[in-house]
Design an enzyme around this catalytic site. Structure first.
Site: not given
Length: 478
Positions: A23, A188
């Site tokens: 998905s 990050e």
């Protein structure tokens, strides 16, 4: 090039059955591309949401909620009437019989198909040291992000209590955060940890100074953001160090425990870093289904377990089977969202061309749309071909690109509002943490899959009702 007619005739009463495994970006964009009357699409995935994985670190640091970056797949595909979504983890694929087997919490289902798109993605890799995961969670799932959120904010809470009790050595260990892996995710995460400690939490504690938090970014490589080139890598490292982040390169992690980790340099010297919170952002390995496919087709696997398909993304001897996204190991195809999106669309286009009697077999060509990573607010790096951006322009470009690929207008608006609050202000709205978030994964791993399945399926036997509680969990109960 060739035209391979479908084995099973496609008629108005019998549409072509396409089974999509996964998905993620590859699976979702392939499914949406297959919105055609002659096709019936079944998506089978181990989660019921589509995860925007590049923003997981913002869930872990309290900027975004999990719902913003993981919309329900059913909701995304609600208006595509030729597509259905089923929950299940695929455990086997029989290519000759064209049958896929999936497990849904102990319930086994089988699915037949005419065409198959395998987009099961990749998992976190601890480079053969999976036991490191107990104390250094990865960054691949919503569960990972929520666990890390609990560990990160919990570390500040425990440090406050330790400081109040005069346990200063424990405070230092609790306020040391180690991020393993200096790729985009690690950079990050490290940047947000330092921002959170110096802005969001700066005035909220009485016994500790959150700005004293020590953030260490480790990697066995010789530069950060290795795929960005030496110039941007050097600028990124200088920016990180200017923020106060300790960057240690050429440092290989050789041991991890609850209170710290051990690193080894190029000369074999070892050093221990005391740190309660560790984040593992290094290394990926392909879904185990690649091995199943390789054994049946002879397609080679690389060191990360990724499979090498034919140039058109099909597997040798099986033109009806496509492999896309992070499962694929092809030269020039990076393991990023764009790679998954483009390979997924290519697979869908090949299926539709075949059904419509058009020539197929076109080789997949990756169109590089650039790479980018944020360092902190107003600081980012971006590279596309010969174009290199840093600072505010790169940061604005990063915001625009990520906002564009988030699914749904309402979600985009919500994300923009959260970013405004977090980047232009000091607050982070998603700071609710629970003990269950931190211990849930460990508890399930200790108790085993049988416990999970029995607890969801019905009554358990006497042994299952009174499992032995591991020491780490007993300690938490005390």
């Amino acid at each position: 090039m060739s035209t391979q007619p479908p084995t099973t005739p496609t008629t108005p009463d019998r549409p072509h059955r396409v089974l999509v495994i996964g998905s993620g970006f590859g699976a979702l964009f392939a499914t949406k591309r297959l919105d055609a009357p002659e096709v019936q699409v079944t998506m089978v995935a181990r989660t019921t949401h589509h995860l925007f994985q590049p923003l997981l670190y913002q869930v872990a640091t309290g900027i975004l909620s999990e719902g913003v970056i993981a919309p329900a797949t059913r909701d995304v595909l609600a208006t595509q009437h030729n597509a259905r979504v089923l929950l299940g983890e695929v455990t086997d694929i029989d290519l000759d019989a064209r049958v896929v087997t999936a497990d849904t919490i102990g319930r086994v289902s089988t699915f037949e198909y005419d065409s198959l798109i395998v987009a099961a993605g990749a998992d976190q890799s601890w480079f053969g040291n999976d036991h490191f995961a107990e104390f250094a969670p990865g960054m691949k799932t919503i569960d990972d992000a929520l666990e890390l959120r609990g560990r990160i904010y919990g570390a500040f809470e425990m440090a406050e209590m330790a400081a109040a009790a005069g346990e200063h050595d424990r405070v230092r260990r609790l306020l040391t955060f180690v991020v393993v892996g200096a790729g985009p995710t690690g950079v990050e995460m490290a940047g947000q940890l330092i921002e959170m400690s110096r802005r969001t939490l700066a005035k909220e504690f009485r016994h500790i100074k959150p700005s004293d938090a020590h953030v260490v970014l480790l990697d066995a490589a010789e530069q950060v953001l290795g795929s960005f080139g030496e110039d941007l890598a050097g600028k990124t490292r200088r920016s990180l160090e200017k923020l106060g982040i300790e960057v240690r390169l050429g440092a290989k992690v050789v041991d991890v425990d609850a209170d710290g980790l051990v690193v080894e340099d190029r000369e074999g010297r070892r050093e221990r870093i005391e740190a309660t919170t560790k984040v593992w952002a290094a290394g990926v390995k392909a879904n185990p289904l690649t091995r199943t496919l390789a054994e049946q087709t002879g397609a080679p696997l690389d060191r990360a377990g990724r499979i090498t398909p034919n140039p058109d993304m099909t597997l040798p001897g099986h033109p009806e089977v496509f492999v896309v996204g992070d499962m694929v190991g092809m030269e020039g195809l990076p393991g990023v969202a764009q790679g998954a999106i483009q390979t997924g669309r290519h697979a869908a286009d090949q299926i539709l061309r075949r059904l419509r009697g058009k020539e197929t077999g076109q080789a997949f060509v990756y169109h590089d749309k650039g790479s980018m990573a944020t360092i902190s607010r107003f600081r980012a790096v971006m590279k596309r071909d010969r174009i290199e951006l840093t600072g505010v322009p790169a940061w604005l470009a990063w915001l625009a690109v990520h906002l564009f690929y988030i699914i749904g207008f309402k979600t985009q608006v919500t994300t923009l509002m959260h970013w405004a609050v977090s980047f232009f202000g000091r607050s982070r709205s998603e700071r609710t943490v629970t003990e269950q978030q931190v211990l849930g994964r460990l508890a399930l791993e200790y108790l085993g899959e049988d416990f999970l399945r029995q607890s969801l399926r019905g009554p358990r036997d006497e042994a299952a009702e009174s499992p032995e509680i591991p020491e780490v969990l007993r300690d938490r109960q005390r």
